[in-house]
Scaffold this motif. Sequence first.
Motif, PDB file in Angstrom:
ATOM      1  N   SER A 126       0.848  -1.191   0.000  1.00  0.00           N
ATOM      2  CA  SER A 126       0.000   0.000   0.000  1.00  0.00           C
ATOM      3  C   SER A 126       0.881   1.237   0.000  1.00  0.00           C
ATOM      4  O   SER A 126       2.036   1.215   0.458  1.00  0.00           O
ATOM      5  N   GLU A 179       0.497   3.968   1.753  1.00  0.00           N
ATOM      6  CA  GLU A 179       0.793   4.470   3.106  1.00  0.00           C
ATOM      7  C   GLU A 179       1.839   3.595   3.802  1.00  0.00           C
ATOM      8  O   GLU A 179       2.634   4.077   4.609  1.00  0.00           O
ATOM      9  N   GLU A 180       1.828   2.304   3.445  1.00  0.00           N
ATOM     10  CA  GLU A 180       2.803   1.365   4.002  1.00  0.00           C
ATOM     11  C   GLU A 180       4.219   1.795   3.603  1.00  0.00           C
ATOM     12  O   GLU A 180       5.138   1.828   4.424  1.00  0.00           O
ATOM     13  N   ALA A 233       5.125   5.225   5.218  1.00  0.00           N
ATOM     14  CA  ALA A 233       5.433   5.046   6.638  1.00  0.00           C
ATOM     15  C   ALA A 233       6.798   4.390   6.818  1.00  0.00           C
ATOM     16  O   ALA A 233       7.553   4.718   7.726  1.00  0.00           O
ATOM     17  N   TYR A 234       7.127   3.468   5.934  1.00  0.00           N
ATOM     18  CA  TYR A 234       8.384   2.723   6.049  1.00  0.00           C
ATOM     19  C   TYR A 234       9.592   3.610   5.746  1.00  0.00           C
ATOM     20  O   TYR A 234      10.644   3.444   6.319  1.00  0.00           O
ATOM     21  N   LYS A 239      10.048   9.098   9.039  1.00  0.00           N
ATOM     22  CA  LYS A 239       9.950   8.941  10.496  1.00  0.00           C
ATOM     23  C   LYS A 239       9.514  10.249  11.153  1.00  0.00           C
ATOM     24  O   LYS A 239       9.446  11.289  10.498  1.00  0.00           O
ATOM     25  N   GLY A 240       9.215  10.164  12.435  1.00  0.00           N
ATOM     26  CA  GLY A 240       8.898  11.358  13.211  1.00  0.00           C
ATOM     27  C   GLY A 240       7.727  12.162  12.654  1.00  0.00           C
ATOM     28  O   GLY A 240       6.762  11.611  12.146  1.00  0.00           O
ATOM     29  N   ARG A 271       6.699  11.506   9.042  1.00  0.00           N
ATOM     30  CA  ARG A 271       5.890  10.309   8.878  1.00  0.00           C
ATOM     31  C   ARG A 271       4.441  10.581   9.284  1.00  0.00           C
ATOM     32  O   ARG A 271       3.513  10.230   8.566  1.00  0.00           O
ATOM     33  N   SER A 311      -3.373   8.815   3.533  1.00  0.00           N
ATOM     34  CA  SER A 311      -4.427   7.877   3.947  1.00  0.00           C
ATOM     35  C   SER A 311      -5.798   8.527   3.994  1.00  0.00           C
ATOM     36  O   SER A 311      -6.795   7.837   4.183  1.00  0.00           O
ATOM     37  N   ALA A 312      -5.838   9.831   3.864  1.00  0.00           N
ATOM     38  CA  ALA A 312      -7.112  10.551   4.018  1.00  0.00           C
ATOM     39  C   ALA A 312      -8.121  10.160   2.953  1.00  0.00           C
ATOM     40  O   ALA A 312      -7.761   9.918   1.809  1.00  0.00           O
ATOM     41  N   GLU A 372       0.070  17.878  17.168  1.00  0.00           N
ATOM     42  CA  GLU A 372      -0.958  16.885  16.802  1.00  0.00           C
ATOM     43  C   GLU A 372      -2.152  17.494  16.084  1.00  0.00           C
ATOM     44  O   GLU A 372      -2.655  16.947  15.119  1.00  0.00           O
ATOM     45  N   ARG A 393      -3.741  16.820  12.451  1.00  0.00           N
ATOM     46  CA  ARG A 393      -5.122  16.341  12.402  1.00  0.00           C
ATOM     47  C   ARG A 393      -5.988  17.232  11.516  1.00  0.00           C
ATOM     48  O   ARG A 393      -6.703  16.750  10.634  1.00  0.00           O
TER      49      ARG A 393
END
Lengths: 314, 314
Positions: free
Chosen positions: B131, B133-134, B137-138, B141-142, B145, B153-154, B186, B190
């Motif tokens: 995917s 996002e996979e 994400a991989y 970082k921090g 990420r 992913s939205a 955050e 968001r």
Amino acid sequence: MATVSAPKQVSVKEDAEALRKACQGWGTDEKAIIAVLGHRNAAQRRQIRHVYEEIYQEDLIKRLESELSGHFEKAVYRWILDPPDRDAVLANVELKKSGNKHHVIVEISCTKNPEELLAIRRAYHARYKRSLEEEVAYHTKGDTRRLLVALVSAFRYYGEEINTTLAKSEAKKLHEAIKDKKFGNEDVIRILSTRSIAQLLATFNCYREQEGTSITKNLPKDSSDEYIAMLRMAVRCLKDPKKYFEKVLRRSIEGIGTDEDALTRVIVTRAEKDLKEIKELYHKRNNVPLDKAVDKETSGDYKDMLLTLLGNEV
Amino acid sequence: MATVSAPKQVSVKEDAEALRKACQGWGTDEKAIIAVLGHRNAAQRRQIRHVYEEIYQEDLIKRLESELSGHFEKAVYRWILDPPDRDAVLANVELKKSGNKHHVIVEISCTKNPEELLAIRRAYHARYKRSLEEEVAYHTKGDTRRLLVALVSAFRYYGEEINTTLAKSEAKKLHEAIKDKKFGNEDVIRILSTRSIAQLLATFNCYREQEGTSITKNLPKDSSDEYIAMLRMAVRCLKDPKKYFEKVLRRSIEGIGTDEDALTRVIVTRAEKDLKEIKELYHKRNNVPLDKAVDKETSGDYKDMLLTLLGNEV
């Protein structure tokens, strides 16, 4: 396999008429409602709703809500909805509750396949004019937010390919985080929320091989920390959804009092999918058939509705 | 509006034959390739690929790759792909690069509508067996990420409804975080990654009203911090994608040397969408038509391809 028995050919018009008749006059004929809706699959129920509205110019769901009550009403309402719409409602009901317990969100995001989860996100848009992840993010914070938003937003790859080297290294990462009690660790959330189910199963297997115990056993069981409880639940849902659902049923029935919300939710959401296997797991684990346990714990029309969905003639 | 001109009716078979002829014998007839592919829309190009493979038992894309070279090859390769597949390729190319600069990921996730982004995630599954996002994400970082995974992913709600009270309070939250230099806050992530575009525009408007300056002006401009640069870029893409693309084009052309990757990417991805408006913005901002600037900065078949996609007869 499904437990619900629906005839291949039904007359949707006759069904609509029977439901109308059951709702008219003095009192409501609950048995007639169960006899129709308890034996129709999702596509048939959708057609019945459409035809009912066409003939009688009224919303069948609203009419049933005004006629029925209690746990029976809730079971019928949950059942009659399209599966993705039903899950959108279940998610929304939980998000509106105060507190930081969001077990239904974890269940929905970790037991559905990627296309099902996507359909739920679409249904959420249509019904609430917001996105599911938007609501989850708004109602949560910290580690819980990071975990839940990632889980509900995932569109996992659903092929069977596995990368064994990756499974080994990520099993190690999971173990290190758990050992150091860093449950909110970035990698833990990343691995659980983005990897495909096939890859995760390989990772959980490596975990057991490397550590001599399963990841679920390594996660604190009776944690008062809601985040850890949800993390553990996510792992269980991802690992073996049927086993997870058996446990939810068991918990909803055992002890004093019944958790009707959980009982209804599992029966209604799984009756068209894998409730047969879940029933078998339940029987094996508890030495009593699920139907018998439900028969003992519930009563009246609610009981009849659940037993019908479980595949019994009532 | 699109700049590319494609006839409504085309003979896909004749197109396939013309392309085959252009690739055969001594040398390649690049002009013939441009004459066909530069005037076909996405659906027509897809049909041409299918018919070509049926007739000649060979993959048109692979054949073109072996016949062409340099920036021209890249432009043709990008152009011939289905739009979601093309974006999946663009994302993957960037993720494979070392370093923490992921501008294309931000661009893709913040300028596509929710359905387009979803189609790209599907195309990513199909092509890379993982995917999107996979992978994001991989490779990150921090804060980076957290921002990028949330953006890709939205599945935003795309209605026009606006909650003004929410826009005001979230504008304040954004401002407080920016004022305190808490860019990885955050709430910032968001809000930017879950709110609908309509809601975000309302929030950005409130920001300007409350603070007397725009959120983009408040974000550090020439930051050496890649995270802040991507955050600023995300805001610009969400606020006004056409204005953002105009700037990418301007930057790719101005100064010494040309950034062909960026130039090709914007022209190819927008030629069937809104390149006409982007061209107008460019002309207004730079006092020179985009076609003229491209004509000056590029050469050969590559130039002809870009000018064709920009709506010129070459």
